[in-house]
Design a protein around this motif. Structure first.
Motif, mmCIF file in Angstrom:
data_model
loop_
_atom_site.group_PDB
_atom_site.id
_atom_site.type_symbol
_atom_site.label_atom_id
_atom_site.label_comp_id
_atom_site.label_asym_id
_atom_site.label_seq_id
_atom_site.Cartn_x
_atom_site.Cartn_y
_atom_site.Cartn_z
ATOM 1 N N GLY A 31 33.067 -30.725 -25.587
ATOM 2 C CA GLY A 31 32.147 -31.059 -24.502
ATOM 3 C C GLY A 31 32.127 -30.102 -23.335
ATOM 4 N N VAL A 32 33.284 -29.820 -22.721
ATOM 5 C CA VAL A 32 33.323 -29.015 -21.500
ATOM 6 C C VAL A 32 33.778 -27.593 -21.771
ATOM 7 C CG1 VAL A 32 34.329 -28.796 -19.202
ATOM 8 C CG2 VAL A 32 33.723 -31.055 -20.080
ATOM 9 N N VAL A 33 34.910 -27.444 -22.422
ATOM 10 C CA VAL A 33 35.513 -26.128 -22.671
ATOM 11 C C VAL A 33 34.966 -25.528 -23.960
ATOM 12 C CG1 VAL A 33 37.686 -24.875 -23.003
ATOM 13 C CG2 VAL A 33 37.613 -26.891 -21.506
ATOM 14 N N PRO A 34 34.543 -24.255 -23.953
ATOM 15 C CA PRO A 34 34.099 -23.601 -25.191
ATOM 16 C C PRO A 34 35.189 -23.678 -26.258
ATOM 17 C CG PRO A 34 33.483 -22.262 -23.305
ATOM 18 C CD PRO A 34 34.363 -23.372 -22.782
ATOM 19 N N HIS A 35 34.778 -23.811 -27.518
ATOM 20 C CA HIS A 35 35.742 -23.978 -28.604
ATOM 21 C C HIS A 35 36.767 -22.846 -28.652
ATOM 22 C CE1 HIS A 35 32.833 -26.914 -29.563
ATOM 23 N NE2 HIS A 35 32.001 -26.124 -30.204
ATOM 24 N N GLY A 203 35.745 -15.349 -27.590
ATOM 25 C CA GLY A 203 35.055 -16.004 -26.487
ATOM 26 C C GLY A 203 34.587 -15.016 -25.437
ATOM 27 N N LEU A 204 35.432 -14.038 -25.105
ATOM 28 C CA LEU A 204 35.083 -13.038 -24.101
ATOM 29 C C LEU A 204 33.952 -12.132 -24.571
ATOM 30 C CD1 LEU A 204 38.652 -12.006 -22.854
ATOM 31 C CD2 LEU A 204 36.966 -13.430 -21.663
ATOM 32 N N GLN A 206 31.577 -12.911 -26.478
ATOM 33 C CA GLN A 206 30.331 -13.686 -26.397
ATOM 34 C C GLN A 206 29.899 -13.935 -24.952
ATOM 35 O OE1 GLN A 206 29.905 -16.935 -29.575
ATOM 36 N NE2 GLN A 206 32.115 -16.674 -29.471
ATOM 37 N N GLY A 207 30.729 -13.500 -24.004
ATOM 38 C CA GLY A 207 30.380 -13.666 -22.599
ATOM 39 C C GLY A 207 30.567 -15.061 -22.058
ATOM 40 N N LYS A 208 31.381 -15.867 -22.725
ATOM 41 C CA LYS A 208 31.598 -17.241 -22.268
ATOM 42 C C LYS A 208 32.631 -17.267 -21.147
ATOM 43 C CE LYS A 208 30.449 -19.340 -26.732
ATOM 44 N NZ LYS A 208 30.882 -20.226 -27.837
ATOM 45 N N PRO A 209 32.368 -17.989 -20.064
ATOM 46 C CA PRO A 209 33.319 -18.049 -18.944
ATOM 47 C C PRO A 209 34.575 -18.824 -19.334
ATOM 48 C CG PRO A 209 31.552 -19.618 -18.622
ATOM 49 C CD PRO A 209 31.159 -18.809 -19.816
ATOM 50 N N ILE A 210 35.712 -18.348 -18.872
ATOM 51 C CA ILE A 210 36.978 -19.030 -19.146
ATOM 52 C C ILE A 210 37.098 -20.230 -18.197
ATOM 53 C CG2 ILE A 210 39.482 -18.840 -19.188
ATOM 54 C CD1 ILE A 210 39.208 -15.901 -19.753
ATOM 55 N N ILE A 211 37.108 -21.415 -18.762
ATOM 56 C CA ILE A 211 37.220 -22.629 -17.959
ATOM 57 C C ILE A 211 38.255 -23.558 -18.577
ATOM 58 C CG2 ILE A 211 34.865 -22.533 -17.071
ATOM 59 C CD1 ILE A 211 34.050 -24.554 -19.161
ATOM 60 N N TYR A 212 38.650 -24.546 -17.797
ATOM 61 C CA TYR A 212 39.609 -25.542 -18.275
ATOM 62 C C TYR A 212 39.153 -26.916 -17.804
ATOM 63 C CZ TYR A 212 44.013 -27.850 -19.407
ATOM 64 O OH TYR A 212 44.961 -28.679 -19.945
ATOM 65 N N ASP A 213 39.193 -27.887 -18.685
ATOM 66 C CA ASP A 213 38.808 -29.256 -18.356
ATOM 67 C C ASP A 213 40.006 -29.950 -17.696
ATOM 68 O OD1 ASP A 213 37.872 -31.814 -18.183
ATOM 69 O OD2 ASP A 213 37.239 -31.961 -20.285
ATOM 70 N N THR A 214 39.841 -30.348 -16.442
ATOM 71 C CA THR A 214 40.950 -30.960 -15.703
ATOM 72 C C THR A 214 41.119 -32.455 -15.991
ATOM 73 O OG1 THR A 214 39.474 -31.337 -13.815
ATOM 74 C CG2 THR A 214 40.761 -29.292 -13.823
ATOM 75 N N ALA A 215 40.266 -33.004 -16.842
ATOM 76 C CA ALA A 215 40.395 -34.416 -17.197
ATOM 77 C C ALA A 215 41.729 -34.650 -17.909
ATOM 78 C CB ALA A 215 39.241 -34.848 -18.095
ATOM 79 N N PRO A 216 42.458 -35.712 -17.554
ATOM 80 C CA PRO A 216 43.750 -35.991 -18.198
ATOM 81 C C PRO A 216 43.657 -36.075 -19.720
ATOM 82 C CG PRO A 216 43.471 -37.368 -16.267
ATOM 83 C CD PRO A 216 42.149 -36.682 -16.492
ATOM 84 N N SER A 217 42.557 -36.622 -20.228
ATOM 85 C CA SER A 217 42.400 -36.763 -21.682
ATOM 86 C C SER A 217 42.405 -35.415 -22.383
ATOM 87 C CB SER A 217 41.109 -37.522 -22.002
ATOM 88 O OG SER A 217 39.975 -36.846 -21.491
ATOM 89 N N TYR A 218 41.843 -34.402 -21.729
ATOM 90 C CA TYR A 218 41.808 -33.067 -22.335
ATOM 91 C C TYR A 218 43.215 -32.469 -22.406
ATOM 92 C CZ TYR A 218 40.538 -28.230 -23.323
ATOM 93 O OH TYR A 218 40.443 -26.981 -23.906
#
Length: 304
Positions: A31-35, A203-204, A206-218
């Motif tokens: 959902g949030v973070v690229p695979h 990932g880089l 493909q130009g995808k931004p490096i992000i992290y999902d801060t939701a506890p479930s992630y």
């Protein structure tokens, strides 16, 4: 107690249970973070944990360039491309459907081991595999019925099959590493590290931004997938490949959808039906053909 945890039966049951639970856990990674970055976080952490263990136990970490190339190939196939395909496929398929398709690796491994290593194909293995796969089809028949060439499920199916191919090639690479006598723990530490690095690079590029999902479930799901799904389960699985052979060890992928069903029953209000019950029985019957008691009581050939 150590003897129990190191027994083939325990390793087999542990891998089935843990990998059966990962299909449910992966849903929290989407959902949030690229695979590519979810794979990077997962196997990067798993590699780090293994290296910490290696340093603590003072295990040998010095290998030749040739050995590193084999471990990099293992990382690319088993810990990078395989999981990028799995994560992508589950965007378009249910976890149940994805597990059904992935169970076809049993047949792909039988063919590839014959193709690459001239491994004889035992008729009991074929019979057990067919019975088990029929059981899987019975369990997820409703999911299979809605497959249509007019929706995105076809794309998910194609991606999932590519993931199966990548995982099977990774299994072949693992078998090949036995000839070089690479210890499982150190090999996994390097291979998962290479897989994580390759996922990051993909990932880089493909130009995808490096992000992290801060939701506890992630974070919780990522920790579970790293420690149990990667470090412990893959260590157990690759050990089983060496002990009881690729055909019998790979039957794990026919068993873990049954575990996924049990988890779904408790956490997703899954409703049991007669086809599902029949499917579970067929999986058990197939398991008797493929993995007999003599195989499961076989002593470890090489201590890792």
């Amino acid at each position: 107690m150590t003897k129990l945890f190191n027994s083939t039966l325990f390793l087999y049951a542990f891998t089935v249970i843990v990998w059966g639970s990962t299909w449910f856990t992966i849903e929290y990674q989407l959902g949030v973070v690229p695979h590519e970055y979810s794979s990077f976080y997962r196997f990067g952490l798993a590699s780090l944990l293994l290296f910490v263990y290696c340093f603590y136990k003072k295990l040998n970490l010095s290998f030749s360039t040739k050995h590193h190339l084999w471990m990099a190939l293992l990382g690319l196939t088993l810990f990078c491309l395989n999981y990028l395909m799995v994560y992508e496929a589950q965007v378009y398929l249910t976890s149940a459907m994805a597990s059904v398709i992935f169970s076809s690796i049993l047949i792909v491994n039988i063919f590839n081991s014959w193709l690459f290593f001239k491994t004889p194909i035992n008729k009991e293995v074929i019979v057990g595999a067919v019975i088990g796969l029929v059981g899987i089809v019975c369990i997820f028949w409703k999911d299979l019925e809605i497959l249509s060439f007019e929706n995105k499920m076809l794309y998910g199916l194609a991606i999932s099959l590519l993931g199966v191919l990548a995982a099977s090639i990774g299994n072949m690479v693992s078998v090949q590493t036995q000839k070089h006598e690479l210890p499982v723990i150190q090999m996994n530490a390097y291979a998962m590290g290479y897989g994580a690095l390759l996922s990051l690079i993909i990932g880089l590029v493909q130009g995808k931004p490096i992000i992290y999902d801060t939701a506890p479930s992630y974070s919780i799901s990522m920790l579970y997938l790293s420690l149990f799904g990667s470090v412990l389960a893959f260590g157990a699985y690759l050990t089983l490949l060496r002990r009881i052979g690729i055909h019998k060890a790979t039957y794990i992928v026919v068993l873990f959808p049954a575990v996924a069903l049990l988890i779904s029953t408790f956490f997703e209000d899954f409703v049991w039906t007669w086809p599902i019950a029949i499917g579970i029985i067929l999986i058990g019957v197939g398991n008797v053909f493929v993995v007999n008691r003599k195989d499961l009581s076989k002593k470890e050939a090489q201590d890792t």
